[in-house]
Design a protein around this motif. Structure first.
Motif, short mmCIF file in Angstrom:
data_model
loop_
_atom_site.label_atom_id
_atom_site.label_comp_id
_atom_site.label_asym_id
_atom_site.label_seq_id
_atom_site.Cartn_x
_atom_site.Cartn_y
_atom_site.Cartn_z
N PHE A 176 42.13 31.24 31.42
CA PHE A 176 43.62 31.89 31.28
C PHE A 176 44.74 30.86 31.85
N ARG A 177 45.62 31.10 30.71
CA ARG A 177 46.90 30.15 31.10
C ARG A 177 48.00 31.02 31.23
N PHE A 178 48.88 31.06 32.17
CA PHE A 178 49.88 32.07 32.43
C PHE A 178 51.29 31.47 32.03
N ARG A 179 52.24 32.18 31.57
CA ARG A 179 53.61 31.59 31.32
C ARG A 179 54.45 32.89 31.22
N MET A 199 55.29 38.33 31.68
CA MET A 199 54.52 37.16 32.10
C MET A 199 53.30 37.68 31.15
N THR A 200 53.03 36.50 30.37
CA THR A 200 51.83 36.75 29.48
C THR A 200 50.84 35.79 29.96
N TRP A 201 49.33 36.13 29.31
CA TRP A 201 48.47 35.11 29.56
C TRP A 201 47.51 35.25 28.37
N SER A 256 49.91 41.13 29.13
CA SER A 256 51.11 40.86 29.69
C SER A 256 51.59 41.78 30.62
N TYR A 301 55.47 34.23 39.68
CA TYR A 301 53.94 34.77 39.40
C TYR A 301 53.20 34.00 38.50
N ALA A 302 53.98 33.73 37.29
CA ALA A 302 53.16 32.74 36.10
C ALA A 302 52.95 31.36 36.82
N PHE A 332 49.82 31.73 39.25
CA PHE A 332 48.56 32.15 38.62
C PHE A 332 48.03 30.99 37.81
N ASP A 333 48.68 29.92 37.39
CA ASP A 333 48.27 29.07 36.31
C ASP A 333 48.08 27.61 37.12
#
Length: 79
Positions: free
Chosen positions: A11-14, A20-22, A33, A45-46, A49-50
């Motif tokens: 998973f990639r977070f943005r 925030m979506t992943w 999200s 947070y993104a 987590f990324d």
């Protein structure tokens, strides 16, 4: 995708505003999200987590499980 079936999703977070979506970086499957109070909080947070901790592999490794890697790194540092 075969890699996702074997190893699991990566998973990639943005952050998009306050959301925030992943999604999977390999196959693109959406993960989910979450909405935050502010855009800065979602971005923070993104970014947290990324992270990919591949550079630290072996430094924070379990004592027994990755003992060969720890030994190899120790011998590599010797003059």
């Amino acid at each position: 995708m075969l890699a996702c079936r074997l190893f699991g999703h990566r998973f990639r977070f943005r952050a998009d505003g306050v959301t925030m979506t992943w999604a999977c970086g390999r196959c693109g499957e959406p993960g989910g999200s979450k909405a935050y109070a502010t855009a800065e909080e979602a971005q923070r947070y993104a970014a947290a987590f990324d992270r990919e901790d591949r550079a630290d592999l072996g430094k924070r490794a379990p004592l027994i499980g990755l003992l060969p890697l720890r030994l190899w790194r120790a011998f590599k540092r010797l003059p």
